[in-house]
Motif scaffolding. Structure first.
Motif, PDB file in Angstrom:
ATOM      1  N   GLN A   1      -9.643  27.829   7.365  1.00 24.82           N
ATOM      2  CA  GLN A   1     -10.942  27.882   7.503  1.00 24.82           C
ATOM      3  C   GLN A   1     -11.704  27.398   6.436  1.00 24.82           C
ATOM      4  OE1 GLN A   1     -11.164  32.118   7.046  1.00 24.82           O
ATOM      5  NE2 GLN A   1     -13.097  32.327   6.908  1.00 24.82           N
ATOM      6  N   PRO A   2     -12.417  26.583   6.704  1.00 20.41           N
ATOM      7  CA  PRO A   2     -13.423  25.893   5.483  1.00 20.41           C
ATOM      8  C   PRO A   2     -14.453  26.707   5.311  1.00 20.41           C
ATOM      9  CG  PRO A   2     -13.744  24.769   7.634  1.00 20.41           C
ATOM     10  CD  PRO A   2     -12.629  25.588   8.011  1.00 20.41           C
ATOM     11  N   PHE A   3     -15.223  27.205   6.410  1.00 20.19           N
ATOM     12  CA  PHE A   3     -16.202  27.886   6.146  1.00 20.19           C
ATOM     13  C   PHE A   3     -15.865  29.505   7.224  1.00 20.19           C
ATOM     14  CE2 PHE A   3     -18.209  24.800   3.708  1.00 20.19           C
ATOM     15  CZ  PHE A   3     -18.227  23.788   4.497  1.00 20.19           C
ATOM     16  N   GLY A   4     -16.537  30.177   7.056  1.00 19.80           N
ATOM     17  CA  GLY A   4     -16.308  31.584   7.633  1.00 19.80           C
ATOM     18  C   GLY A   4     -16.314  31.478   9.137  1.00 19.80           C
ATOM     19  N   GLY A   5     -17.396  30.487   9.714  1.00 21.51           N
ATOM     20  CA  GLY A   5     -17.497  30.285  11.035  1.00 21.51           C
ATOM     21  C   GLY A   5     -16.689  29.290  11.644  1.00 21.51           C
ATOM     22  N   ARG A   6     -15.932  28.817  10.857  1.00 25.90           N
ATOM     23  CA  ARG A   6     -14.970  27.521  11.611  1.00 25.90           C
ATOM     24  C   ARG A   6     -14.135  28.221  12.906  1.00 25.90           C
ATOM     25  NH1 ARG A   6     -11.794  25.111  13.766  1.00 25.90           N
ATOM     26  NH2 ARG A   6     -10.659  23.379  13.207  1.00 25.90           N
TER      27      ARG A   6
ATOM     28  N   GLY B   1     -17.431  33.333   3.350  1.00 28.99           N
ATOM     29  CA  GLY B   1     -16.882  34.248   4.228  1.00 28.99           C
ATOM     30  C   GLY B   1     -15.266  34.639   4.181  1.00 28.99           C
ATOM     31  N   GLY B   2     -14.891  33.692   3.066  1.00 26.26           N
ATOM     32  CA  GLY B   2     -13.345  33.931   2.786  1.00 26.26           C
ATOM     33  C   GLY B   2     -13.182  34.978   1.648  1.00 26.26           C
ATOM     34  N   PRO B   3     -12.147  35.898   1.885  1.00 31.42           N
ATOM     35  CA  PRO B   3     -11.729  36.662   0.781  1.00 31.42           C
ATOM     36  C   PRO B   3     -11.116  36.256  -0.313  1.00 31.42           C
ATOM     37  CG  PRO B   3     -10.338  37.253   2.622  1.00 31.42           C
ATOM     38  CD  PRO B   3     -11.463  35.999   3.123  1.00 31.42           C
ATOM     39  N   SER B   4     -11.396  36.772  -1.497  1.00 36.87           N
ATOM     40  CA  SER B   4     -10.534  36.321  -2.656  1.00 36.87           C
ATOM     41  C   SER B   4      -9.937  37.072  -3.600  1.00 36.87           C
ATOM     42  CB  SER B   4     -11.577  35.248  -3.338  1.00 36.87           C
ATOM     43  OG  SER B   4     -12.658  35.733  -3.741  1.00 36.87           O
TER      44      SER B   4
ATOM     45  N   THR C   1     -12.824  36.664  12.521  1.00 38.31           N
ATOM     46  CA  THR C   1     -13.099  37.978  12.628  1.00 38.31           C
ATOM     47  C   THR C   1     -14.760  38.154  12.911  1.00 38.31           C
ATOM     48  OG1 THR C   1     -13.189  38.655  10.459  1.00 38.31           O
ATOM     49  CG2 THR C   1     -11.235  38.709  11.376  1.00 38.31           C
ATOM     50  N   ASP C   2     -15.247  39.281  13.185  1.00 38.26           N
ATOM     51  CA  ASP C   2     -16.619  39.493  13.011  1.00 38.26           C
ATOM     52  C   ASP C   2     -17.191  39.471  11.665  1.00 38.26           C
ATOM     53  OD1 ASP C   2     -19.412  40.479  14.448  1.00 38.26           O
ATOM     54  OD2 ASP C   2     -18.764  42.115  13.008  1.00 38.26           O
ATOM     55  N   ASN C   3     -16.431  40.040  10.695  1.00 36.90           N
ATOM     56  CA  ASN C   3     -16.850  39.884   9.160  1.00 36.90           C
ATOM     57  C   ASN C   3     -16.904  38.538   8.745  1.00 36.90           C
ATOM     58  OD1 ASN C   3     -15.502  40.156   5.928  1.00 36.90           O
ATOM     59  ND2 ASN C   3     -17.556  41.058   6.485  1.00 36.90           N
ATOM     60  N   GLU C   4     -15.842  37.600   9.385  1.00 38.08           N
ATOM     61  CA  GLU C   4     -15.913  36.424   8.760  1.00 38.08           C
ATOM     62  C   GLU C   4     -17.176  35.652   9.411  1.00 38.08           C
ATOM     63  OE1 GLU C   4     -11.123  35.409   8.456  1.00 38.08           O
ATOM     64  OE2 GLU C   4     -12.064  35.007  10.309  1.00 38.08           O
ATOM     65  N   LEU C   5     -17.528  35.758  10.553  1.00 36.22           N
ATOM     66  CA  LEU C   5     -18.666  35.008  11.419  1.00 36.22           C
ATOM     67  C   LEU C   5     -19.946  35.882  10.633  1.00 36.22           C
ATOM     68  CD1 LEU C   5     -20.210  33.620  13.447  1.00 36.22           C
ATOM     69  CD2 LEU C   5     -19.763  35.819  14.725  1.00 36.22           C
ATOM     70  N   SER C   6     -19.945  37.095  10.241  1.00 37.15           N
ATOM     71  CA  SER C   6     -21.159  37.834   9.658  1.00 37.15           C
ATOM     72  C   SER C   6     -21.546  37.143   8.287  1.00 37.15           C
ATOM     73  CB  SER C   6     -20.808  39.273   9.612  1.00 37.15           C
ATOM     74  OG  SER C   6     -20.613  39.723  10.866  1.00 37.15           O
ATOM     75  N   ALA C   7     -20.188  37.102   7.316  1.00 41.28           N
ATOM     76  CA  ALA C   7     -20.399  36.627   6.106  1.00 41.28           C
ATOM     77  C   ALA C   7     -20.981  35.271   6.017  1.00 41.28           C
ATOM     78  CB  ALA C   7     -19.438  36.764   5.367  1.00 41.28           C
ATOM     79  N   TYR C   8     -20.313  34.335   7.118  1.00 39.14           N
ATOM     80  CA  TYR C   8     -20.693  32.923   7.012  1.00 39.14           C
ATOM     81  C   TYR C   8     -22.353  32.828   7.402  1.00 39.14           C
ATOM     82  CZ  TYR C   8     -21.062  28.429   9.142  1.00 39.14           C
ATOM     83  OH  TYR C   8     -21.578  26.997   9.619  1.00 39.14           O
TER      84      TYR C   8
END
Length: 520
Positions: free
Chosen positions: A515-520, A106-109, A353-360
């Protein structure tokens, strides 16, 4: 690790420690004999342009790549990836491309190369085009959105109690249903497909092979790539490692088991400085002070500069900070002041964010099969609440993956001889050394560098260990791995007090590295 065996620091003569990396390559793998003196022909599928009006294309440029949603159906539905590039500084020394992934899932790069360029040695920037990309479903790459709107909906790790478990089950089921309803293709947004996307990026750049730097989740993505595309992996640096055998529930549960020795260490450190922090004269007193504050916050949340913290949220935040004892002690002093009614500096909680949770959840639920019976989570939470009191109640509780569709592919078994360099801090809250050792066993051509007493999440470019920095840079610039595993010392000067670094001037602000994982 309940107890920690002290590993002696090796006095390292860097040149003597290196051996060629490529002879360990598995049979049948093509070996690139030398550097590419100049950039390849123009990328076949990428049209480069401006990333942002504030960023000149002379610094970084961006393009869009279209890839299949399901790579097994190349003529089916497609999704788009955002890709960035900083060209090699010295075309005469250019070797190829260095891709990046800073973690998540879920992390953008997309702009991570711009960030890393602030600390990468010039010798690395001379030799590689630095390539970033937002993984599928993340940020600017056809972002997934499950439709969550509140902080409570996005609280992925929930402390288990008998009274709230039924609500937690309903929450997990609701989030899974929203994700499916809003994203019909979400089961294809997995690590295996992201690895295939990386290989499409390689082809679009006109490269035979790629080099790679992956942090945290990025180590798993890199390991999966080496398993799926062993002949196309050049120099792979895997920083702060995930154990492929533990994805994903086992990795999260390791946060609880590894928090216990870290909490003991923090309590000892803080007690030795009782006159500075006033939290207790012995480790036991320090622990009692902390847990008394947790209990108070569970009754009435503590106000940290306008941000209420429950006891569960205190433990969640503290699990990060105590791995750097000074940060942990300062945080608990702030809690103590807030409990006494004193005003304190704001401490905004992390809310994805919702996107971070969703991608996670897309990656963690889609990569591997989770238990589907809520009773399993309930039994595990009861067990781990007692076994690991600091965080065991949160990591074993139910999550949306319990109500996910079965994965479209089996979990990747990583077992190969592709060369790689694994670098790891001893005291890492997110990816502890036990996981790095697991990745080293899976990547039989790898070498493992442990920073003894290293603190924090991430090694390379963090100013923690000159030894580890030199080994990593030497590998990226020469392709030579250490002849054996190495234990490095931390720098004599204090390590940075935060995992975050400033973005490059003019760059869009990157997410905080808490933020280690998107759902952190």
């Amino acid at each position: 690790m309940r107890t920690r065996r002290r590993v002696p620091v090796i006095a390292l003569g860097v040149t003597a420690m290196f051996a060629p990396a490529f002879p360990a390559v598995a049979s049948g793998q093509d070996v690139r004999p030398g550097a590419t003196a100049a950039a390849p022909a123009a990328a076949r599928q990428l049209t480069w342009g401006s990333c942002d009006p504030n960023l000149p294309t002379t610094t970084v440029e961006c393009a869009t790549l279209t890839v299949p949603v399901d790579h097994r159906k190349p003529k089916g539905r497609t999704t788009e990836l955002s890709v960035s590039r900083i060209k090699a500084a010295d075309p005469a020394k250019r070797r190829g491309v260095l891709l990046f992934n800073p973690g998540g899932p879920g992390g953008p790069s997309l702009f991570y190369p711009l960030w890393m360029a602030e600390t990468l040695p010039q010798s690395v920037k001379d030799r590689y085009d630095l390539i970033g990309f937002d993984p599928r479903g993340v940020a600017t790459s056809s972002p997934l959105n499950c439709g969550t709107t509140t902080r409570n909906e996005r609280l992925t790790f929930r402390p288990y109690t008998e009274a709230t478990f039924a609500k937690d089950v309903a929450w997990a089921k609701d989030v899974a249903a929203k994700c499916r309803a809003n994203n019909p293709d979400i089961n294809h947004f997995t690590t295996r497909n992201t690895a295939r996307d990386m290989d499409r990026i390689r082809a679009a750049l006109g490269e035979r092979r790629i080099s790679y730097f992956g942090l945290s989740y990025g180590t798993y993505l890199g390991a999966v790539y080496t398993q799926m595309f062993p002949r196309r992996a050049d120099r792979f640096v895997l920083d702060s490692a995930v154990d492929p055998k533990l994805v994903w529930r086992g990795m999260v549960q390791a946060w609880a088991s590894e928090a216990e020795p870290a909490f003991d260490r923090w309590a000892r450190w803080t007690a030795e400085r009782a006159t500075t922090y006033g939290l207790g004269n012995t480790p036991a007193e320090v622990k009692r002070t902390f847990y008394a504050l947790v209990e108070q916050a569970d009754r009435t949340p503590l106000d940290l500069g306008g941000h209420p913290y429950t006891g569960a949220e205190i433990r969640d935040w503290m699990r990060w900070d105590m791995y750097r004892p000074k940060l942990g002690a300062e945080f608990v002093v702030k809690l103590k002041d807030a409990a006494a009614g004193k005003p304190v500096e704001p401490n905004p909680p992390y809310v994805p964010t919702d996107n971070e949770l969703s991608a996670y959840v897309a990656a963690t639920c889609g990569d591997t099969q989770w238990p589907t019976d809520p009773a399993v989570y309930q039994a595990d939470s009861r067990r781990d609440s007692a076994r690991y009191p600091f965080f065991g109640d949160s990591v074993s509780n139910i999550v949306p993956c319990a109500f996910w569709k079965p994965p479209v592919e089996p979990t990747t078994v990583v077992n190969n001889k592709v060369p790689a360099l694994i670098v790891q801090n001893e005291w890492d809250s997110q990816t502890p050394p036990v996981a790095a050792r697991g990745l080293h066993r899976a990547l039989k051509g790898s070498r493992y560098v442990l920073v003894d007493e290293g603190e924090g999440h991430g090694v390379y470019g963090r100013g923690i260990s000159a030894c580890a920095e030199d080994l990593t840079t030497r590998y990226l610039t020469t392709g030579r791995l250490p002849s054996k595993n190495v234990t490095c010392a931390v720098n004599a000067a204090p390590a940075p007090t935060t995992d975050a670094r400033a973005s490059a001037p003019g760059a869009p602000q990157l997410p905080g590295s808490r933020q280690p994982f998107g759902g952190r």
